[in-house]
Motif scaffolding. Structure first.
Motif, PDB file in Angstrom:
ATOM      1  N   CYS A 252       0.825  -1.212   0.000  1.00  0.00           N
ATOM      2  CA  CYS A 252       0.000   0.000   0.000  1.00  0.00           C
ATOM      3  C   CYS A 252       0.863   1.268   0.000  1.00  0.00           C
ATOM      4  CB  CYS A 252      -0.896  -0.002   1.237  1.00  0.00           C
ATOM      5  SG  CYS A 252      -1.871   1.501   1.417  1.00  0.00           S
ATOM      6  N   GLU A 253       0.484   2.214  -0.838  1.00  0.00           N
ATOM      7  CA  GLU A 253       1.193   3.502  -0.901  1.00  0.00           C
ATOM      8  C   GLU A 253       0.331   4.625  -0.334  1.00  0.00           C
ATOM      9  OE1 GLU A 253       4.278   4.413  -1.953  1.00  0.00           O
ATOM     10  OE2 GLU A 253       4.949   2.387  -2.429  1.00  0.00           O
ATOM     11  N   GLY A 254      -0.682   4.268   0.434  1.00  0.00           N
ATOM     12  CA  GLY A 254      -1.572   5.272   1.016  1.00  0.00           C
ATOM     13  C   GLY A 254      -0.850   6.146   2.033  1.00  0.00           C
TER      14      GLY A 254
ATOM     15  N   CYS B  61      -4.950   1.002   2.642  1.00  0.00           N
ATOM     16  CA  CYS B  61      -5.976   2.016   2.341  1.00  0.00           C
ATOM     17  C   CYS B  61      -7.126   1.503   1.480  1.00  0.00           C
ATOM     18  CB  CYS B  61      -5.325   3.237   1.692  1.00  0.00           C
ATOM     19  SG  CYS B  61      -4.848   3.008  -0.036  1.00  0.00           S
ATOM     20  N   LYS B  62      -6.867   0.446   0.693  1.00  0.00           N
ATOM     21  CA  LYS B  62      -7.863  -0.069  -0.259  1.00  0.00           C
ATOM     22  C   LYS B  62      -8.329   0.993  -1.249  1.00  0.00           C
ATOM     23  CE  LYS B  62      -9.540  -4.005   2.360  1.00  0.00           C
ATOM     24  NZ  LYS B  62     -10.683  -4.840   2.640  1.00  0.00           N
ATOM     25  N   GLU B  63      -7.488   1.955  -1.506  1.00  0.00           N
ATOM     26  CA  GLU B  63      -7.802   3.036  -2.455  1.00  0.00           C
ATOM     27  C   GLU B  63      -6.702   3.214  -3.484  1.00  0.00           C
ATOM     28  OE1 GLU B  63      -9.002   6.998  -1.111  1.00  0.00           O
ATOM     29  OE2 GLU B  63      -9.243   6.100   0.878  1.00  0.00           O
ATOM     30  N   CYS B  64      -5.444   3.043  -3.047  1.00  0.00           N
ATOM     31  CA  CYS B  64      -4.328   3.369  -3.945  1.00  0.00           C
ATOM     32  C   CYS B  64      -4.185   2.274  -5.012  1.00  0.00           C
ATOM     33  CB  CYS B  64      -3.029   3.532  -3.149  1.00  0.00           C
ATOM     34  SG  CYS B  64      -2.344   1.988  -2.512  1.00  0.00           S
TER      35      CYS B  64
ATOM     36  N   CYS C 159      -2.793  -1.146  -3.748  1.00  0.00           N
ATOM     37  CA  CYS C 159      -3.764  -1.993  -3.025  1.00  0.00           C
ATOM     38  C   CYS C 159      -4.659  -2.728  -4.021  1.00  0.00           C
ATOM     39  CB  CYS C 159      -4.654  -1.123  -2.125  1.00  0.00           C
ATOM     40  SG  CYS C 159      -3.965  -0.809  -0.494  1.00  0.00           S
TER      41      CYS C 159
HETATM   42 ZN   LIG Z   1      -3.285   1.406  -0.466  1.00  0.00          ZN
END
Ligand SMILES: [Zn+2]
Length: 263
Positions: A214-216, A228-231, A234
């Motif tokens: 993850c890079e959040g 984050c389940k957004e980047c 992920c």
């Molecule tokens: Zn992420």
């Protein structure tokens, strides 16, 4: 010694004796006394470190692995994850020589360039002749928006290797002595190759749980305690995991908030 390693993937349940059409193969050149690898603490570089150590151990080679980690100032978790992975791999392969793990915190602005500078510092210091990098390709275009929807446009531009070569050409002072070869054993495939080898060696839980792709940023990850389940990273990891472990990525991803936002 050139190592060839292949991961085959079976189907699930009543079809489990059938092998899927996709094949995942890597080639690792271990004709080097001192090798280096860039470790971000993510899944790809962590697996590559494990594979290098595994094949050095199997073949009883007198090769020393040196490691560099460039820590993005706003993503300090990289320091923890990369160190935990290195400790895990060292314990698994006590007969393998490990050299220095060179780490440096760097500003966000020059993160990629500083990574290259750090890598070459490691190369010069230890006479490294082979640098390994766990980068993969982006998923195929035909999968693109069909699975990733609006997130497809956020895919990782750092995989634009021509761009990086341009930076090296403009900064010739970093060329190393002795010269080294850069190897990217996964670059002919997308992230599924990484998951395929996690599966082959049973590492998804043990090694995999120590990694963080993850890079959040801090506010997206509950102060770095969650992914984050957004980047892009992920989402790409979920897609590749689903594909290799035989569940449906689209169904899973459709439940993620990042995909619901635009519906
Ligand atoms: Zn992420």
């Amino acid at each position: 010694m050139i190592i060839k390693d292949k991961a085959i993937i079976h189907k699930r349940a009543e079809l489990c004796e059938e092998i899927r059409d996709d094949k995942y193969e890597i080639e690792i050149d271990l004709n080097h006394k001192d090798i280096g690898i860039g470790m971000s603490g993510g899944m790809d570089s962590s697996l590559l470190l494990w594979l290098l150590a595994h094949h050095i151990s199997e073949n009883e080679l007198d090769t020393t692995i040196h490691i560099w980690t460039c820590i993005h100032e706003e993503k300090p978790g990289q320091a923890v994850h990369s160190k935990n992975v290195v400790e895990f791999v060292k314990k698994e392969f006590p007969n393998v020589n490990f050299g220095e793990h060179m780490t440096r915190v760097t500003t966000a602005k020059d993160y990629i360039s500083n990574g290259t500078i750090l890598a070459y510092e490691l190369v010069r210091k230890h006479g490294i002749t082979a640098l390994y990098n766990g980068v993969t390709l982006n998923p195929p275009d035909e999968i693109g928006e069909a699975v990733f929807k609006h997130k497809w446009e956020t895919r990782a531009l750092s995989r634009n290797w021509e761009k990086r070569q341009g930076w090296i050409d403009r900064n010739p002072s970093v060329l190393t002595d002795p010269p080294h070869i850069e190897y990217r054993p996964f670059i002919h495939s997308d992230k599924r190759i990484v998951l395929a080898f996690y599966k082959k060696y049973g590492l998804y839980v043990s090694l995999g749980s120590l990694t963080r792709s993850c890079e959040g940023f801090i506010e997206m990850t509950n102060y770095f305690t969650e992914t984050c389940k957004e980047c892009w990273w992920c989402i790409e990891k979920e897609w590749a995991t689903a594909d290799i472990f035989n569940y449906e990525p689209k169904v899973m991803l459709d439940n993620w908030v990042a995909f619901k936002e635009r519906e």
